[in-house]
Design a protein around this motif. Structure first.
Motif, short mmCIF file in Angstrom:
data_model
loop_
_atom_site.label_atom_id
_atom_site.label_comp_id
_atom_site.label_asym_id
_atom_site.label_seq_id
_atom_site.Cartn_x
_atom_site.Cartn_y
_atom_site.Cartn_z
N PHE A 74 58.99 88.05 35.74
CA PHE A 74 57.38 88.12 36.01
C PHE A 74 56.67 87.20 36.75
O PHE A 74 55.97 87.75 37.85
N ALA A 75 57.06 85.84 36.94
CA ALA A 75 56.48 84.85 37.94
C ALA A 75 57.04 85.38 39.33
O ALA A 75 56.09 85.42 40.22
N THR A 76 58.15 85.78 39.63
CA THR A 76 58.74 86.15 40.89
C THR A 76 58.04 87.47 41.41
O THR A 76 57.64 87.43 42.66
N ALA A 77 57.80 88.66 40.41
CA ALA A 77 57.11 89.51 40.88
C ALA A 77 55.82 89.69 41.14
O ALA A 77 55.07 90.07 42.09
N THR A 78 54.98 88.55 40.51
CA THR A 78 53.70 88.28 40.86
C THR A 78 53.37 86.98 41.73
O THR A 78 52.28 86.90 42.01
N LYS A 79 54.54 86.37 42.19
CA LYS A 79 54.42 85.29 43.14
C LYS A 79 53.47 84.08 42.25
O LYS A 79 52.91 83.34 43.02
N LEU A 80 53.61 84.03 40.92
CA LEU A 80 52.91 82.98 40.42
C LEU A 80 53.78 81.84 40.07
O LEU A 80 54.88 81.94 39.94
N SER A 134 51.92 77.15 35.80
CA SER A 134 50.73 76.27 35.53
C SER A 134 49.69 76.68 36.29
O SER A 134 48.44 76.12 36.53
N GLU A 135 49.70 77.78 37.15
CA GLU A 135 48.94 78.37 38.14
C GLU A 135 47.61 79.03 37.32
O GLU A 135 47.94 79.73 36.39
N SER A 136 46.52 78.76 37.74
CA SER A 136 45.28 79.50 37.00
C SER A 136 44.97 80.75 37.85
O SER A 136 44.68 80.72 38.92
N ILE A 137 44.63 81.82 36.88
CA ILE A 137 44.28 83.01 37.67
C ILE A 137 43.18 83.73 36.48
O ILE A 137 42.68 83.19 35.67
N SER A 138 42.53 84.71 37.13
CA SER A 138 41.23 85.47 36.48
C SER A 138 41.63 86.98 36.64
O SER A 138 42.39 87.22 37.54
N PHE A 139 41.29 87.78 35.65
CA PHE A 139 41.54 89.24 35.56
C PHE A 139 40.36 89.73 34.57
O PHE A 139 40.04 89.02 33.69
N SER A 140 40.17 90.78 34.60
CA SER A 140 39.33 91.64 33.57
C SER A 140 40.07 92.67 33.17
O SER A 140 40.74 93.52 33.63
N VAL A 148 45.87 80.09 32.41
CA VAL A 148 46.72 79.26 32.89
C VAL A 148 48.21 79.99 32.47
O VAL A 148 48.24 80.31 31.56
N PHE A 149 48.73 80.41 33.71
CA PHE A 149 50.24 81.10 33.59
C PHE A 149 51.27 80.01 33.25
O PHE A 149 51.56 79.02 33.91
N LYS A 150 52.07 80.22 32.40
CA LYS A 150 53.17 79.60 31.99
C LYS A 150 54.57 80.25 31.94
O LYS A 150 54.50 81.51 31.34
N ILE A 151 55.32 79.68 32.34
CA ILE A 151 56.86 80.56 32.07
C ILE A 151 57.53 80.20 30.93
O ILE A 151 57.67 79.02 30.52
N ASP A 152 57.76 81.44 30.52
CA ASP A 152 58.72 81.02 29.08
C ASP A 152 60.09 81.43 29.36
O ASP A 152 60.27 82.85 29.46
N THR A 153 60.95 80.67 29.39
CA THR A 153 62.48 80.98 29.61
C THR A 153 62.97 81.79 28.91
O THR A 153 64.13 82.34 28.88
N SER A 154 62.55 82.12 27.47
CA SER A 154 63.12 82.93 26.13
C SER A 154 62.72 84.31 26.75
O SER A 154 63.38 85.28 26.14
N MET A 155 61.70 84.74 27.59
CA MET A 155 61.29 85.95 27.74
C MET A 155 61.93 86.64 28.90
O MET A 155 62.57 85.98 29.72
N LYS A 156 61.98 88.11 28.97
CA LYS A 156 62.64 88.81 30.06
C LYS A 156 61.46 89.76 30.46
O LYS A 156 60.75 90.35 30.00
N GLY A 157 62.10 90.36 31.76
CA GLY A 157 61.37 91.50 32.33
C GLY A 157 59.89 91.29 32.97
O GLY A 157 59.62 90.05 33.11
N THR A 158 59.10 92.25 33.21
CA THR A 158 57.80 92.00 34.03
C THR A 158 56.60 92.28 33.12
O THR A 158 55.76 92.76 33.55
N ILE A 159 56.65 92.08 32.04
CA ILE A 159 55.46 91.94 30.85
C ILE A 159 55.27 90.57 30.43
O ILE A 159 56.24 90.02 30.03
N PHE A 171 44.72 90.61 39.60
CA PHE A 171 44.37 89.17 39.34
C PHE A 171 43.93 88.51 40.60
O PHE A 171 44.14 88.83 41.67
N GLU A 172 42.99 87.66 40.23
CA GLU A 172 42.59 86.47 41.26
C GLU A 172 43.21 85.07 41.22
O GLU A 172 43.07 84.71 39.94
#
Length: 790
Positions: free
Chosen positions: A725-731, A734-740, A749-760, A785-786
């Motif tokens: 997901f981080a690669t797909a979004t280029k996040l 610990s990067e901060s973003i906003s969305f509605s 704040v975006f955090k990478i969870d190594t146990s997760m898979k996919g782009t959700i 997002f911004e």
């Protein structure tokens, strides 16, 4: 409790071991003799057959398949136990429940042995009492005499049984060992107090399914170990609840007060929609802890630790109240959240009928429409499934819910089916959930947004060899299986494997969840799943969203969109009533009011006031607008009978479990007949999601802004995604973003969870305060997002 030590230290080999071996020999011999006396077979052919046994001179009628202890309890005959716990399989570690059966040498373990027709049983005599005294002597070997400071004192089984069997002195001891107290987070473990009854381990394994607790065998050095300490499972509170001594206790409660000083106020949990039985334990206007009837019922972590959310220090402000009444008089729409009692929902419905308001409660409305479509197939207003039906299933299919987080108590029942019946568990979802991997036998991943196609594939697979009406058979035959399989990303071989796994099994459950209710094709999905209840006999449970969504959906005539000026109840609006204390007029939180909730097991249950509240309530405003009730609970008897409610006064509602675990809490809703229209539409093309996707889902123990206030449940609200997901979004981590979403702004704040898979990615909503109730769309959405500062 005070037990006098009367002898010098002696060896286990000479006394303790002798007693323990004697008890074991008695039980082994007894079991073999019992089976020989009854031809060695207790088969299922006779299960349910009427039998008569005599216990302590009392003739007891029951059915074959029940244990002696079961029948004794049915007839209010006392047999002492220490390790027995009704809601798990018999543990048989304490031997306290021994009885005599005429014609059988030795003593019988009543918790394990099935009663046979004509048996004559004695539960009390000198020999049994002597054996029970010996058992207690073993339990009391060097058990620290800490009753004066022990949190369990006053409600301790060991303390009670020591007194019950008249043990005034201890004839032997064993060598003391250093056993330091261990802090496991929500609970603490004192191995020096542990009597190795195994209740906590069984609950951790058979009920909650966290499988954190295990036995570490070592003779006198045996202990309980937590193999998942890093998880800090709040579900271990359920294991601590069943501890008969002070070995496993809630860390935050420890050394705060004595059990007998607490006022016990029975109520129902308002968080996830389960409405689980619970008791507030209060002193000096403070809730110290939550307990439950642990012998028969369960509480999830939110129910046990999410109690400190009251709206405190509120007084009546006449000017603000008058402004609230004026706001209602000028409003065209009322918006409200699912954290609303049945009685409050009825007040809002009556105001709508009087003033013509639009009533907006998004989650409840989505559920209402889903169940209306569901009933058009079954002809009933409610789904037919029950939680007990889930726990008794041999196969369970979960669709459209991250069930471990959405409804822990439902997940508990899936776990029971897995542990007790080796049930096949098929988990169908776009995201794998590692927390339930231990019970899932088949994970079927599908594309987000493809639920209609998934439902069609599932129904076609499961109804393939079942007779259904011609129109439905024609619909199923016309499905383009290959196309649906390709678009949903579910392989036909996966469905074939699922169907094959169900062969020669019976007792199927289907669990549907919140992903489905706001789906653009929710009505069609509801009809498809209803076919499985109607024609395949599935025990279907459509888990309502958090809060009291089911009750609201039955009581209120809800609308889809607001018009004009608005008033919000625990929802932001032009004028806002808030139990969080951040609106225009304060309202009481759920633990500060009387009323009823409707549970996901279709039961109307009472909740009582745990803490005082000094401000105005919704009923005050309703009276100012023309309604007339002194107390909110006067509306309990007015809940709509045509929707399945009963005419019962609040104070007449029962709230207890009987001696064998039958639930007497409130009453069960009646399923009403509704019009049938078994027409199905052609399955639409799947509108999939390109790129990164977010899924609105709260973490375990968090359900709303009210659980977010609770100190023991403190959780950081993060957007969690995989490295992919981080690669797909280029996040970056610990990067901060906003969305509605639906007009609600999220700063994450975006955090990478190594146990997760996919782009959700997982996006929580519990920290969004009143605005969370404004979310109305499908739980999956594209992420636009911004970045912070841009």
């Amino acid at each position: 409790m005070s037990v006098k030590r009367t002898t010098k230290r002696s060896t286990l080999a000479s006394q303790v071991k002798k007693l323990w071996l004697k008890l074991n020999v008695v039980c082994v011999v007894t079991i073999s003799q019992w089976w020989r006396c009854n031809m060695g077979v207790h088969n299922s052919i006779n299960k349910g057959k009427a039998i008569t046994v005599t216990i302590d001179g009392k003739v007891c009628e029951s059915t074959f398949g029940k244990t002696i202890l079961d029948i004794a309890r049915e007839n209010d005959i006392y047999i002492p136990t220490m390790c027995y716990l009704t809601k798990v399989q018999p543990i048989a570690s304490c031997r306290m429940c021994i009885v005599d059966v005429e014609g059988v040498d030795g003593m019988i373990l009543s918790c394990q042995e099935k009663a046979t027709d004509g048996a004559v049983i004695n539960t009390q005599n000198n020999e049994l009492n002597k054996e029970r005294q010996n058992i207690m002597k073993l339990y009391n070997v060097n058990h620290p005499l800490e009753c004066g400071v022990c949190d369990k004192s006053g409600e301790c089984d060991l303390q009670n049984k020591t007194m019950e069997f008249g043990l005034e002195e201890q004839a032997f001891t064993a060598r003391d060992q250093h056993r330091p107290v261990e802090n496991w987070g929500h609970v603490s473990y004192d191995p020096a107090l542990c009597i190795m009854c195994e209740k906590c381990v069984r609950v951790s394994t058979e009920i909650t399914g966290d499988e954190a607790l295990q036995l570490k065998f070592g003779g006198y050095s045996s202990t309980i170990i937590n193999v998942k300490q890093e998880k800090n499972y709040a579900s271990l509170g359920e294991a601590a609840a069943v501890c008969p001594v002070g070995a496993l206790v809630d860390t935050n409660f420890k050394y705060t007060t004595n059990a007998w000083e607490l006022e016990k106020i029975p109520s129902a949990c308002p968080h996830c929609g389960g409405g689980c039985q619970m008791t507030y334990e209060v002193k000096n206007e403070r809730i110290y802890r939550m307990t439950n009837a642990f012998e028969f019922s369960n509480l999830c972590g939110a129910g046990r630790y999410g109690f400190d959310y009251a709206n405190e220090n509120v007084s009546k402000d006449v000017k603000v109240f008058e402004a609230a009444v004026k706001a209602f008089e000028n409003a065209q729409s009322i918006l409200f959240s699912s954290q609303t009692s049945n009685e409050e929902a009825l007040i809002l419905q009556k105001l709508k009928e009087q003033k013509g308001y639009k009533l907006i409660s998004h989650e409840a409305r989505s559920y209402q429409k889903f169940m209306q479509a569901y009933g058009s197939i079954t002809g009933k207003s409610l789904y037919g499934g029950t939680l007990k039906g889930i726990s008794e299933s041999r196969a369970v299919i979960v669709l459209g819910t991250k069930i471990n987080d959405d409804s822990p108590t439902v997940k508990y029942h899936i776990n029971m089916a897995s542990k007790w019946h080796r049930a096949r568990v098929a988990y169908m979802h776009p995201l794998e959930d590692l927390e339930i991997k231990n019970i899932v036998t088949q994970f079927i991943k599908y594309e987000a947004g493809s639920e209609e196609g998934v439902a069609a594939l599932l129904v076609e697979t499961l109804l393939k060899d079942i007779e259904v009406p011609k129109a439905i058979r024609a619909f199923l035959d016309d499905l383009d299986i290959g196309n649906l399989s390709a678009e949903s990303n579910i392989g036909e071989e996966e469905l074939a494997f699922l169907a094959k796994s169900l062969i020669k099994k019976s007792g199927f459950s289907l669990i549907a969840g919140s992903d489905l209710y706001a789906h653009p094709k929710a009505a069609q999905i509801a009809k498809l799943l209803a076919l499985l209840e109607q024609y395949a006999g599935f025990n279907v449970v459509c888990v309502p969203p958090a809060g009291n969504a089911m009750g609201i959906s039955l009581i209120c005539d809800l609308d889809d969109e607001a018009e004009g000026k608005t008033v919000g109840y625990n929802t932001p609006a032009d004028f806002t009533l808030s139990a969080l204390g951040d609106g225009d007029l304060d309202m009481p939180a759920m633990n500060q009011q009387e009323g009823t909730l409707t549970t996901n097991d279709k039961r109307v249950v009472p909740m009582n006031v745990a803490l005082p509240y000094g401000g105005y309530v919704l009923n005050n405003i309703a009276n100012a607008l023309g309604l007339d009730a002194e107390y909110t609970i006067e509306y309990t008897k007015e809940l709509p009978v045509d929707k399945g409610f009963e005419v019962q006064e609040f104070d007449s509602l029962p709230d207890y479990f009987d001696s064998v675990g039958n639930e007497h809490r409130g009453y069960l809703l009646k399923s009403m007949k509704v019009s049938v229209s078994r027409t199905l539409e052609e399955v639409s093309d799947i509108d999939g999601f390109d790129g990164a996707v977010i899924y609105n889902c709260n973490p375990t123990e968090q359900f709303s802004a009210f659980t977010a206030k609770c100190k023991a449940l403190e959780t950081e609200a993060l957007l969690l995604g995989s490295q992919q997901f981080a690669t797909a979004t280029k996040l970056q981590d610990s990067e901060s973003i906003s969305f509605s979403i639906d007009g609600v702004r999220f700063d994450r704040v975006f955090k990478i969870d190594t146990s997760m898979k996919g782009t959700i990615a997982l996006n929580p909503t519990f920290d969004m305060g009143l605005s969370a109730a404004l979310l109305s769309s499908y739980r999956f959405s594209r992420l636009d997002f911004e970045r912070a500062g841009k």
